[in-house]
Design an enzyme around this catalytic site. Structure first.
Site, PDB file in Angstrom:
ATOM      1  N   HIS A  28      40.013  11.686 -35.048  1.00 43.01           N
ATOM      2  CA  HIS A  28      39.211  11.064 -33.982  1.00 43.01           C
ATOM      3  C   HIS A  28      39.131   9.555 -34.176  1.00 43.01           C
ATOM      4  CE1 HIS A  28      35.602  11.856 -31.131  1.00 43.01           C
ATOM      5  NE2 HIS A  28      36.012  10.621 -30.994  1.00 43.01           N
ATOM      6  N   HIS A  39      39.551   5.700 -32.162  1.00 42.51           N
ATOM      7  CA  HIS A  39      39.744   4.925 -30.929  1.00 42.51           C
ATOM      8  C   HIS A  39      40.512   3.656 -31.297  1.00 42.51           C
ATOM      9  CE1 HIS A  39      37.061   7.428 -28.460  1.00 42.51           C
ATOM     10  NE2 HIS A  39      36.338   7.548 -29.562  1.00 42.51           N
ATOM     11  N   HIS A  85      33.966  16.836 -26.294  1.00 39.80           N
ATOM     12  CA  HIS A  85      32.815  15.954 -26.529  1.00 39.80           C
ATOM     13  C   HIS A  85      31.634  16.694 -25.897  1.00 39.80           C
ATOM     14  CE1 HIS A  85      30.703  11.881 -26.272  1.00 39.80           C
ATOM     15  NE2 HIS A  85      29.975  12.646 -25.463  1.00 39.80           N
ATOM     16  N   ASN A 143      27.395   7.477 -29.921  1.00 38.19           N
ATOM     17  CA  ASN A 143      27.295   8.686 -29.114  1.00 38.19           C
ATOM     18  C   ASN A 143      28.191   9.769 -29.702  1.00 38.19           C
ATOM     19  OD1 ASN A 143      26.486  10.323 -27.028  1.00 38.19           O
ATOM     20  ND2 ASN A 143      28.053   9.594 -25.621  1.00 38.19           N
ATOM     21  N   ASP A 179      35.529   8.986 -35.764  1.00 37.39           N
ATOM     22  CA  ASP A 179      35.093   8.443 -34.470  1.00 37.39           C
ATOM     23  C   ASP A 179      35.061   6.916 -34.534  1.00 37.39           C
ATOM     24  OD1 ASP A 179      34.363   8.249 -31.838  1.00 37.39           O
ATOM     25  OD2 ASP A 179      32.368   9.126 -32.084  1.00 37.39           O
ATOM     26  N   HIS A 204      34.289  -2.300 -31.260  1.00 36.75           N
ATOM     27  CA  HIS A 204      33.783  -2.970 -30.067  1.00 36.75           C
ATOM     28  C   HIS A 204      33.748  -4.473 -30.299  1.00 36.75           C
ATOM     29  CE1 HIS A 204      32.797   0.459 -27.642  1.00 36.75           C
ATOM     30  NE2 HIS A 204      32.087   1.014 -28.605  1.00 36.75           N
TER      31      HIS A 204
END
Lengths: 423, 369
Positions: free
Chosen positions: A53, A55, A174, A273, A300, A304
């Site tokens: 997981h 990003h 999710h 989240n 996860d 950002h």
């Protein structure tokens, strides 16, 4: 190809020995002349870590992370494979986008970047994306997820679970009932009450997991549950597994260590989240990871840009970077249970993702030399400016964590040496 | 003296009492011909309002001007903010202009906390999202004390949409600090979860915490090996703390029941009629009728029938009890017009007291000493 001999290394905590790497594989004969010697005394070798997981933000938010910078962060964290989530811009919902991400991963060449495909077109939850086309593309997608969004429509979820059986795919859900989390900012409980932030109730996760394990059971499909965060979810999974449902689950490092009290600062570096939960949830997740109710630790990793975090809590994007701190956090939570760590951070995720060259047995000659060397005695204080990732949104700034990743090898080639990414 | 007023929890009993006493002195000014003190001459107070709130802004403006401060009104509309400037950039601008205090009203809970991390001056929360409105609580406490002579032991019912009310949160915290007993009354949908623990001033009543170095169990987990240096910097509150097994899900009680007050947290009741005879103060909160679209209650009529304060209910109150409302009122919804206009109502007085309370806050925060 350079041969290596790792002197005095401990395989998963066993007695020190020399480990020879030749032609990309573990060898059982002497290294021969010209082999590079690595002093591995005191270091522990783990099969290369696999993240289910991640990003990577490319395409679309290259200011936060790229496939290349994310690959570097992954290697620095001891990872040799990462599964790249589909919520990019454009969304990875076509063969074209997943192939692009896959190709960028190959070009970076530091970890195997395995794209995850979206379940629905544009993550909109209305229409199945071309799952088969992604599966047969060069990227050979096997995991499909609308992560960031829940596949909330039960009929669509049922169809997705069924459809991917044709190519041994798995849906990674999710779990968040959207009607129960409208405007939600943090875990619903006494802290959200005090802070006046809209609550994200545990039941919004648990209700979807309960529904999905029943759906998966009904159609005989595989289900993977992303970032499990509550004690109640653990109980639902425990029961489903006892019944023989083909469900696997992951937990993030931050849900194993941090609690909702951190929101008291209103610093959105703690906004994520699903949200940080309570101490009793944390304890239940730790136990579930030990018991095997939760199969995998997945980061996860959610980079950002600064402006998306240096703002009001409600306006900030949720997510934390995690690749470079995952193993230290797990070490701090589990202690030096190397066998367990190898299972939860390498073998099990490799199995779920179908990554054959990962999570191998380092004691067996002929295994791919895809491994991580860790110094368990080292302690490091996390400084965001030291991170290899393009983003700095770590919740561990100033925290001292055990363990340092000294080297990472992907098929016999070092991607990290002496704690530094080689290129 | 504290530097910022972000939450009523920033105030201990001594400080809160000092503010109320100072407010009483400030109130004597209102009777004079020249309503002005030179105390804050040369100091700059910025009113940074991201929400329209003429009442609160004017109250703060009057307070600052009566103390001779220079006042800059910065409203989000038509400013750099509407052009997309972030709160942080705005904060740095105010910092560069040398603001001694920033009074902030903002739709996001916690915005004053963020602001305080970016400016050197004092930050005063003038209402943030659904979090707090501490100066409202101060003026309410001031009003109660001046009408009823004390706060310690006073029984205060706060009625209505507690879930979305910043006024309620600040009042619960401040009144508990000052020894009053608060009962929250409303439909269960509008009472926040775990409110007795969440709004308890007493941290030991709050939930379970992880112990520092607490590692996961398992026979082969060497407890000491990883725990030695375990996270200390993340936040002492989150990782350190107390043990004890508080259950995660709500402490909601039986309909009509009252509980919770013992440990400093508020009590909760769903039955207004049963609470009124034992109340010295009843504070009605504004209830937005739009809440019924989100199914918090079925209709304005039903809400009003179950939780509105009408003349029939007013008669259930003890002789001496007062009726408060932070305004603006929905007459006919949470409060009947004849109740709002009755001699027991302190609604107009609250507005006047607001200026005195805010003068006291600015005076003390800005080092009036």
């Amino acid at each position: 190809m350079t041969a290596y001999v790792m002197k005095g290394v401990s395989l998963l905590g066993a007695a020190p020995r020399d480990l020879v790497v030749r032609d990309g594989r573990i060898a059982d004969e002497p290294p021969g002349a010209g082999a590079e010697v690595i002093d591995a005394a005191g270091l522990v070798a783990l099969p290369g870590l696999v993240d289910l997981h991640t990003h990577l933000r490319e395409p679309g938010r290259e200011d936060a992370e790229t496939v290349e910078t994310g690959s570097r962060a992954a290697a620095a964290g001891g990872y040799t494979a990462v599964c790249a989530m589909a919520n990019t811009s454009p969304v990875a919902d076509t063969a074209g986008v997943v192939e692009q991400v896959w190709r960028l991963g190959r070009e970076a060449g530091l970890v195997d970047v395995q794209p995850i495909g979206a379940v629905t077109v544009g993550l909109a939850g209305r229409q199945l994306a071309e799952l088969g086309a992604m599966a047969t593309s060069a990227a050979q997608v096997r995991i499909f997820s609308d992560d960031g969004h829940c596949v909330a429509d039960p009929r669509l979820m049922r169809r997705a679970l069924e459809y991917v059986k044709a190519f041994d795919g798995v849906i990674a859900q999710h779990a968040e009932e959207p009607r129960l989390t409208e405007g939600a900012q943090m875990h619903e409980g006494e802290v959200s009450t005090r802070l006046g932030l809209t609550g994200w109730p545990a039941v919004a996760e648990e209700a979807i997991i309960a529904r999905d394990v029943l759906l998966a059971e009904h159609v005989g499909s595989r289900l993977h549950v992303c970032h499990v965060s509550t004690a109640g979810s653990v109980e639902v999974l425990r029961q489903a597994k006892a019944r023989g449902v083909r469900v696997t689950a992951e937990v993030t490092p931050h849900h194993l260590l941090l609690t909702d009290e951190l929101a008291t600062s209103y610093d959105p570096v703690y906004k994520v989240n699903p949200p940080l939960r309570t101490a009793s949830d944390v304890r239940a997740l730790r136990q579930a990871l030990i018991d095997g109710v939760i199969d995998v630790v997945a980061t996860d990793h959610a980079p950002h840009a600064v402006e998306d975090k240096e703002c009001e809590w409600a306006y900030a994007r949720p997510g934390m970077v995690g690749l470079e701190t995952a193993l230290p956090v797990v070490l701090s939570v589990l202690g030096e249970q190397w066998e367990l760590i190898a299972e939860r951070m390498s073998r099990a995720p490799a199995r779920i993702a179908g990554l054959a060259g990962h999570g191998g047995d380092l004691a067996a000659a002929g295994s791919p030399a895809t491994l991580t060397l860790v110094d368990p005695a080292a302690r490091r204080t996390v400084d965001p400016s030291d991170l290899v990732s393009r983003s700095r949104n770590t919740p561990y700034a100033g925290t001292t964590l055990p363990g340092r990743i000294v080297a990472t090898f992907l098929r016999g080639e070092p991607t990290v040496l002496d704690g530094k990414v080689v290129r | 003296m504290i530097k910022h007023l972000r939450s009523a929890a920033d105030l201990d009993a001594e400080t809160a009492t000092l503010i109320l006493d100072t407010a009483a002195e400030m109130a004597t000014l209102a009777g004079r011909e020249v309503k002005k003190l030179p105390t804050l001459r040369g100091r700059t107070v910025v009113n940074l309002f991201y929400e329209d709130s003429t009442r609160t802004r004017i109250s703060f403006e009057a307070a600052a001007k009566r103390l001779s401060a220079d006042v800059i009104n910065f409203s989000a509309k038509g400013s750099s903010v509407s052009k997309g400037e972030s709160l942080k950039d705005t904060a740095l601008t105010l910092q560069a202009m040398g603001a001694d205090a920033v009074v902030i009203r903002h739709p996001a809970s916690g915005a004053p906390h963020r602001l305080a991390s970016w400016v050197d001056g004092s930050v005063v929360n003038a209402g943030d999202g659904t979090h707090e409105h501490p100066t409202q609580a101060l003026l309410d406490a001031y009003t109660m004390r001046s009408r009823l002579g004390r706060l310690d032991g006073l029984r205060v019912a706060i009625v209505g949409d507690v879930l979305h009310s910043r006024v309620a949160r600040s009042n619960v915290l401040l009144l508990s600090t000052l020894g009053a007993q608060v009962t929250l009354v409303g439909p269960p949908t509008l009472i926040p979860i775990d409110v007795a623990a969440g709004l308890s001033g007493d941290a030991s009543r709050r939930g379970d915490r992880l112990v520092p170095g607490e590692a996961a169990g398992g026979p082969s987990a060497p407890a000491g090996s990883a725990g030695g240096d375990e996270p200390r910097a993340v936040s002492p509150a989150a990782i350190a703390g107390l043990s004890g097994d508080a259950s995660r899900r709500g402490d909601r009680l039986v309909p009509g029941g009252v509980a919770g007050a013992a440990g400093g947290g508020p009590a909760v009741s769903y039955d207004l009629d049963s609470v009124l005879p034992d109340s010295d103060v009843v504070m009605m909160l504004r209830v937005q009728s739009e809440r019924m679209q989100d199914s918090y209650f079925p209709s304005a009529r039903e809400y009003s029938r179950r939780y509105g304060l009408d003349m029939r209910r007013l008669r259930r109150l003890p002789e001496h009890a007062i009726v408060m409302h932070p305004g603006p009122m929905n007459r006919g919804m949470e409060i009947a017009p004849e109740v709002a206009d009755s001699p027991r109502s302190t609604i107009v007085e609250q507005v006047a007291n607001g200026v005195s309370a805010r003068m006291a806050v600015l005076y003390l925060l800005l080092g009036g000493k």
